[in-house]
Write an enzyme that holds these catalytic residues in place. Sequence first.
Site, PDB file in Angstrom:
ATOM      1  N   ARG A  82       0.702  -1.194   0.224  1.00  0.00           N
ATOM      2  CA  ARG A  82      -0.036  -0.257   0.081  1.00  0.00           C
ATOM      3  C   ARG A  82       1.352   1.774   0.586  1.00  0.00           C
ATOM      4  O   ARG A  82       0.699   2.533  -0.446  1.00  0.00           O
ATOM      5  CB  ARG A  82      -0.884  -0.088   1.219  1.00  0.00           C
ATOM      6  CG  ARG A  82      -2.120  -1.026   0.949  1.00  0.00           C
ATOM      7  CD  ARG A  82      -2.579  -1.338   2.453  1.00  0.00           C
ATOM      8  NE  ARG A  82      -3.963  -1.667   2.026  1.00  0.00           N
ATOM      9  CZ  ARG A  82      -5.217  -2.092   3.448  1.00  0.00           C
ATOM     10  NH1 ARG A  82      -4.450  -1.506   4.622  1.00  0.00           N
ATOM     11  NH2 ARG A  82      -6.331  -2.784   2.943  1.00  0.00           N
ATOM     12  N   GLU A 213      -5.123   2.094  17.481  1.00  0.00           N
ATOM     13  CA  GLU A 213      -4.701   2.894  16.378  1.00  0.00           C
ATOM     14  C   GLU A 213      -4.119   3.659  17.375  1.00  0.00           C
ATOM     15  O   GLU A 213      -3.272   4.117  16.483  1.00  0.00           O
ATOM     16  CB  GLU A 213      -5.641   2.942  15.480  1.00  0.00           C
ATOM     17  CG  GLU A 213      -4.944   3.498  14.271  1.00  0.00           C
ATOM     18  CD  GLU A 213      -5.759   3.957  13.523  1.00  0.00           C
ATOM     19  OE1 GLU A 213      -7.003   3.233  12.371  1.00  0.00           O
ATOM     20  OE2 GLU A 213      -5.337   4.676  11.802  1.00  0.00           O
ATOM     21  N   ALA A 228      -6.363  -4.545  12.050  1.00  0.00           N
ATOM     22  CA  ALA A 228      -5.944  -3.623  12.771  1.00  0.00           C
ATOM     23  C   ALA A 228      -6.846  -4.086  13.580  1.00  0.00           C
ATOM     24  O   ALA A 228      -6.047  -3.920  14.983  1.00  0.00           O
ATOM     25  CB  ALA A 228      -6.153  -2.370  12.196  1.00  0.00           C
TER      26      ALA A 228
HETATM   27  C1  FAD Z   1     -12.841   2.178   6.249  1.00  0.00           C
HETATM   28  C2  FAD Z   1     -12.790   1.843   7.008  1.00  0.00           C
HETATM   29  C3  FAD Z   1     -12.421   0.171   7.031  1.00  0.00           C
HETATM   30  C4  FAD Z   1     -11.441  -0.617   8.157  1.00  0.00           C
HETATM   31  N1  FAD Z   1     -11.838  -1.765   7.683  1.00  0.00           N
HETATM   32  C5  FAD Z   1     -11.318  -2.247   8.101  1.00  0.00           C
HETATM   33  C6  FAD Z   1     -10.291  -3.926   8.320  1.00  0.00           C
HETATM   34  O1  FAD Z   1     -11.042  -4.604   7.452  1.00  0.00           O
HETATM   35  N2  FAD Z   1      -9.943  -4.872   8.879  1.00  0.00           N
HETATM   36  C7  FAD Z   1      -9.266  -4.414  10.029  1.00  0.00           C
HETATM   37  O2  FAD Z   1      -8.417  -4.339  10.940  1.00  0.00           O
HETATM   38  N3  FAD Z   1      -8.694  -2.642  10.751  1.00  0.00           N
HETATM   39  C8  FAD Z   1     -10.363  -1.507   9.319  1.00  0.00           C
HETATM   40  N4  FAD Z   1      -9.565  -0.507   9.664  1.00  0.00           N
HETATM   41  C9  FAD Z   1      -8.916  -0.541  10.293  1.00  0.00           C
HETATM   42  C10 FAD Z   1      -9.613  -0.433  12.238  1.00  0.00           C
HETATM   43  O3  FAD Z   1     -11.750   0.333  11.372  1.00  0.00           O
HETATM   44  C11 FAD Z   1      -8.979   0.668  12.956  1.00  0.00           C
HETATM   45  O4  FAD Z   1      -8.011   0.533  13.730  1.00  0.00           O
HETATM   46  C12 FAD Z   1      -9.559   0.787  14.033  1.00  0.00           C
HETATM   47  O5  FAD Z   1     -11.326   0.838  14.517  1.00  0.00           O
HETATM   48  C13 FAD Z   1      -9.267   1.520  15.269  1.00  0.00           C
HETATM   49  O6  FAD Z   1     -10.005   1.166  16.909  1.00  0.00           O
HETATM   50  P1  FAD Z   1      -8.838   1.991  17.867  1.00  0.00           P
HETATM   51  O7  FAD Z   1     -10.645   1.452  19.098  1.00  0.00           O
HETATM   52  O8  FAD Z   1      -8.427   1.909  18.174  1.00  0.00           O
HETATM   53  O9  FAD Z   1      -9.871   3.679  17.695  1.00  0.00           O
HETATM   54  P2  FAD Z   1     -11.251   3.843  17.180  1.00  0.00           P
HETATM   55  O10 FAD Z   1     -11.842   3.305  16.905  1.00  0.00           O
HETATM   56  O11 FAD Z   1     -10.925   5.494  16.476  1.00  0.00           O
HETATM   57  O12 FAD Z   1     -11.868   4.539  18.650  1.00  0.00           O
HETATM   58  C14 FAD Z   1     -11.379   5.335  19.998  1.00  0.00           C
HETATM   59  C15 FAD Z   1     -12.297   6.055  20.023  1.00  0.00           C
HETATM   60  O13 FAD Z   1     -11.903   7.030  21.246  1.00  0.00           O
HETATM   61  C16 FAD Z   1     -12.863   8.096  20.608  1.00  0.00           C
HETATM   62  N5  FAD Z   1     -12.467   9.209  21.179  1.00  0.00           N
HETATM   63  C17 FAD Z   1     -11.105  10.131  19.986  1.00  0.00           C
HETATM   64  N6  FAD Z   1     -10.954  11.440  21.128  1.00  0.00           N
HETATM   65  C18 FAD Z   1     -11.780  11.271  22.350  1.00  0.00           C
HETATM   66  C19 FAD Z   1     -11.384  11.837  23.479  1.00  0.00           C
HETATM   67  N7  FAD Z   1     -10.676  13.473  23.453  1.00  0.00           N
HETATM   68  N8  FAD Z   1     -12.573  11.660  24.917  1.00  0.00           N
HETATM   69  C20 FAD Z   1     -13.034  10.590  24.416  1.00  0.00           C
HETATM   70  N9  FAD Z   1     -13.167  10.033  22.952  1.00  0.00           N
HETATM   71  C21 FAD Z   1     -12.518  10.337  21.714  1.00  0.00           C
HETATM   72  C22 FAD Z   1     -13.107   8.312  19.388  1.00  0.00           C
HETATM   73  O14 FAD Z   1     -14.370   9.197  18.956  1.00  0.00           O
HETATM   74  C23 FAD Z   1     -13.688   6.777  19.810  1.00  0.00           C
HETATM   75  O15 FAD Z   1     -14.880   5.945  19.493  1.00  0.00           O
HETATM   76  C24 FAD Z   1     -11.298   0.484   8.718  1.00  0.00           C
HETATM   77  C25 FAD Z   1     -10.607   1.879   8.968  1.00  0.00           C
HETATM   78  C26 FAD Z   1     -11.851   2.221   8.530  1.00  0.00           C
HETATM   79  C27 FAD Z   1     -11.851   4.277   8.733  1.00  0.00           C
END
Ligand code: FAD
Length: 248
Positions: A82, A213, A228
């Site tokens: 990628r 992430e 991810a």
């Molecule tokens: C379109 C798309 C398709 C994807 N497809 C895949 C896939 O097929 N397979 C895969 O493995 N991964 C995929 N990914 C990647 C994966 O979805 C992300 O890496 C993952 O959702 C990240 O999870 P997280 O819990 O670390 O963060 P997030 O899901 O971003 O959660 C973080 C949370 O914290 C909240 N937040 C932010 N700042 C604050 C704050 N200051 N105070 C309180 N809350 C806050 C946010 O609102 C959010 O709800 C995809 C991503 C996208 C965008």
Amino acid sequence: MRMRYDRRLDASFKTTANPTGKSFDGSTGDGINMATKIGADTDGMNYIQLIPFVGGRCIDYVGGDIFVDPQGKRFVNEGGRRDAIADAVLALPGRTMWVITDDQSLKGASVEGKLKKGIVFKADTVEEMAQKMGVDPKVLQATLDRYNEFAAKKEDPDFGKTTFTQLINKPPYFFGKETQDVHFSCGGLRITPNAEVVDVNGKVIPGLYAAGETTGGIHGTNRAGGNALIGNFVFGRIAGQQAANLAK
Ligand SMILES: Cc1cc2nc3c(=O)[nH]c(=O)nc-3n(C[C@H](O)[C@H](O)[C@H](O)COP(=O)(O)OP(=O)(O)OC[C@H]3O[C@@H](n4cnc5c(N)ncnc54)[C@H](O)[C@@H]3O)c2cc1C
């Protein structure tokens, strides 16, 4: 924040979580900023992953389409990493490419909508497609002829593609302009295998855990698609267990 680590990624780049700019993307680096304020170290912040997402790409797999530059010539291994594809597209004039497939490929679910919205187009001949793209028909025909020779032999001496599922020679052709959208931050807070956040001197910051992430170094320089969520669940569980143990 993005541009601090990759100068190319200015505000014109949309994210795949909010590709139209009309929805919501909560990934604004808050977790990283909060932790670095108290001394946390980061890892791999410059590895920001981009993918083709909302443009003219019609299929969701490698082997049934080609990417061509604004002159109608191939410029990259469509099955490459990628980051390599993103670097090649960002080096093109206008930072956009054309993506071409034909009637034989298995189209993604969004193609009907893209056709209606004028993001994807159809053409019955290579010449008609070239005209619609604004490229020299002879150049585009030569590109397709050369590619089809490679696809028949499953060998690509020009760019090293190794995955071929078909030739691109059965009208109608489907094509559209595609760009790169910001998809995933490989970089973030440096953690231990126990999801403990580490400071810039390599020492664990007591009571601070991170997963998902907001962390870096898990996926190296280029995340393999699909991985991810696995990393998030694994380190999320570990972080939760660690925090619960500490609270006890
Ligand atoms: C379109 C798309 C398709 C994807 N497809 C895949 C896939 O097929 N397979 C895969 O493995 N991964 C995929 N990914 C990647 C994966 O979805 C992300 O890496 C993952 O959702 C990240 O999870 P997280 O819990 O670390 O963060 P997030 O899901 O971003 O959660 C973080 C949370 O914290 C909240 N937040 C932010 N700042 C604050 C704050 N200051 N105070 C309180 N809350 C806050 C946010 O609102 C959010 O709800 C995809 C991503 C996208 C965008």
